[in-house]
Design a protein around this motif. Structure first.
Motif, PDB file in Angstrom:
ATOM      1  N   PHE A  64      46.806 -45.545  19.505  1.00 34.14           N
ATOM      2  CA  PHE A  64      46.583 -46.950  19.519  1.00 34.14           C
ATOM      3  C   PHE A  64      46.574 -47.469  18.166  1.00 34.14           C
ATOM      4  CE2 PHE A  64      44.583 -45.591  23.550  1.00 34.14           C
ATOM      5  CZ  PHE A  64      45.472 -46.234  24.125  1.00 34.14           C
ATOM      6  N   ALA A  65      46.599 -46.783  17.120  1.00 33.47           N
ATOM      7  CA  ALA A  65      46.478 -47.268  15.758  1.00 33.47           C
ATOM      8  C   ALA A  65      47.980 -47.396  15.188  1.00 33.47           C
ATOM      9  CB  ALA A  65      45.771 -46.678  14.661  1.00 33.47           C
ATOM     10  N   ALA A  66      48.378 -48.436  14.463  1.00 35.66           N
ATOM     11  CA  ALA A  66      49.731 -48.596  13.944  1.00 35.66           C
ATOM     12  C   ALA A  66      50.039 -47.568  12.755  1.00 35.66           C
ATOM     13  CB  ALA A  66      50.029 -50.115  13.351  1.00 35.66           C
ATOM     14  N   ASP A  67      48.909 -47.424  11.686  1.00 37.06           N
ATOM     15  CA  ASP A  67      49.191 -46.624  10.661  1.00 37.06           C
ATOM     16  C   ASP A  67      48.200 -45.483  10.767  1.00 37.06           C
ATOM     17  OD1 ASP A  67      50.177 -45.354   8.077  1.00 37.06           O
ATOM     18  OD2 ASP A  67      48.756 -46.914   6.913  1.00 37.06           O
ATOM     19  N   SER A  68      48.470 -44.392  11.302  1.00 34.40           N
ATOM     20  CA  SER A  68      47.633 -43.225  11.618  1.00 34.40           C
ATOM     21  C   SER A  68      47.784 -41.888  11.178  1.00 34.40           C
ATOM     22  CB  SER A  68      46.995 -43.403  13.040  1.00 34.40           C
ATOM     23  OG  SER A  68      48.481 -42.844  13.909  1.00 34.40           O
ATOM     24  N   HIS A  69      48.405 -41.983   9.843  1.00 36.02           N
ATOM     25  CA  HIS A  69      48.677 -40.608   9.450  1.00 36.02           C
ATOM     26  C   HIS A  69      47.690 -39.808   9.294  1.00 36.02           C
ATOM     27  CE1 HIS A  69      50.888 -37.711   7.101  1.00 36.02           C
ATOM     28  NE2 HIS A  69      49.796 -37.679   6.064  1.00 36.02           N
ATOM     29  N   THR A  70      46.429 -40.340   8.581  1.00 43.17           N
ATOM     30  CA  THR A  70      45.409 -39.562   8.428  1.00 43.17           C
ATOM     31  C   THR A  70      44.731 -38.823   9.841  1.00 43.17           C
ATOM     32  OG1 THR A  70      44.683 -40.867   6.508  1.00 43.17           O
ATOM     33  CG2 THR A  70      42.747 -39.291   7.400  1.00 43.17           C
ATOM     34  N   ALA A  71      44.816 -39.815  10.959  1.00 37.15           N
ATOM     35  CA  ALA A  71      44.238 -39.323  12.297  1.00 37.15           C
ATOM     36  C   ALA A  71      44.964 -38.207  12.657  1.00 37.15           C
ATOM     37  CB  ALA A  71      44.218 -40.427  12.984  1.00 37.15           C
ATOM     38  N   PHE A  72      46.510 -38.268  12.568  1.00 41.51           N
ATOM     39  CA  PHE A  72      47.539 -37.194  12.968  1.00 41.51           C
ATOM     40  C   PHE A  72      46.870 -35.672  12.285  1.00 41.51           C
ATOM     41  CE2 PHE A  72      51.890 -35.438  13.043  1.00 41.51           C
ATOM     42  CZ  PHE A  72      51.777 -35.187  14.207  1.00 41.51           C
ATOM     43  N   VAL A  73      46.889 -36.118  10.937  1.00 37.66           N
ATOM     44  CA  VAL A  73      46.685 -34.755  10.242  1.00 37.66           C
ATOM     45  C   VAL A  73      45.275 -34.167  10.712  1.00 37.66           C
ATOM     46  CG1 VAL A  73      46.075 -33.697   8.100  1.00 37.66           C
ATOM     47  CG2 VAL A  73      47.884 -35.494   8.104  1.00 37.66           C
ATOM     48  N   GLU A  74      44.174 -34.984  11.025  1.00 33.88           N
ATOM     49  CA  GLU A  74      42.803 -34.474  11.519  1.00 33.88           C
ATOM     50  C   GLU A  74      43.188 -33.699  12.694  1.00 33.88           C
ATOM     51  OE1 GLU A  74      40.307 -37.850  11.361  1.00 33.88           O
ATOM     52  OE2 GLU A  74      40.149 -37.908   9.021  1.00 33.88           O
ATOM     53  N   LEU A  75      44.010 -34.587  13.589  1.00 37.26           N
ATOM     54  CA  LEU A  75      44.207 -34.020  14.993  1.00 37.26           C
ATOM     55  C   LEU A  75      45.100 -32.681  15.101  1.00 37.26           C
ATOM     56  CD1 LEU A  75      44.345 -34.499  18.122  1.00 37.26           C
ATOM     57  CD2 LEU A  75      46.363 -35.987  17.821  1.00 37.26           C
TER      58      LEU A  75
END
Length: 99
Positions: A64-75
């Motif tokens: 749901f977030a537009a800029d979620s690079h950090t969340a993708f790395v954490e995931l």
């Protein structure tokens, strides 16, 4: 001046953290389940659900977030750790005699 950690460090740290958290909890649950007569398949399903719930905040942020690079790395780190824990914890539980 702010410094950010490289993606590899974040990914590895979250992988180890989720491996330890879910792996130890899975072995403890297998021991408790062996004492109470729980089916080991049910314990495995519970921990697959726990892994999904553990990764859910980052998954929702990635979706749901537009800029979620950090969340993708954490995931990525959490998924790797959960997968290794769900693979290795039954082996450890079996070696300890709980399965």
């Amino acid at each position: 001046m702010w410094h950010t950690l490289p993606d590899e460090y974040v990914r590895a740290q979250l992988a180890v953290g989720s491996l330890v958290a879910l792996g130890v909890a899975r072995v403890v649950a297998a021991g408790i389940g062996a004492q109470h007569g729980w089916r080991i398949a049910a314990v495995t399903r519970w921990f697959i659900g726990a892994a999904v719930v553990f990764c859910l905040p980052q998954l929702l942020e990635v979706i749901f977030a537009a800029d979620s690079h950090t969340a993708f790395v954490e995931l990525q780190g959490k998924i790797i750790g959960c997968a290794v824990a769900l693979f290795c914890a039954p082996i450890v539980s079996h070696r300890l005699g709980y399965e």
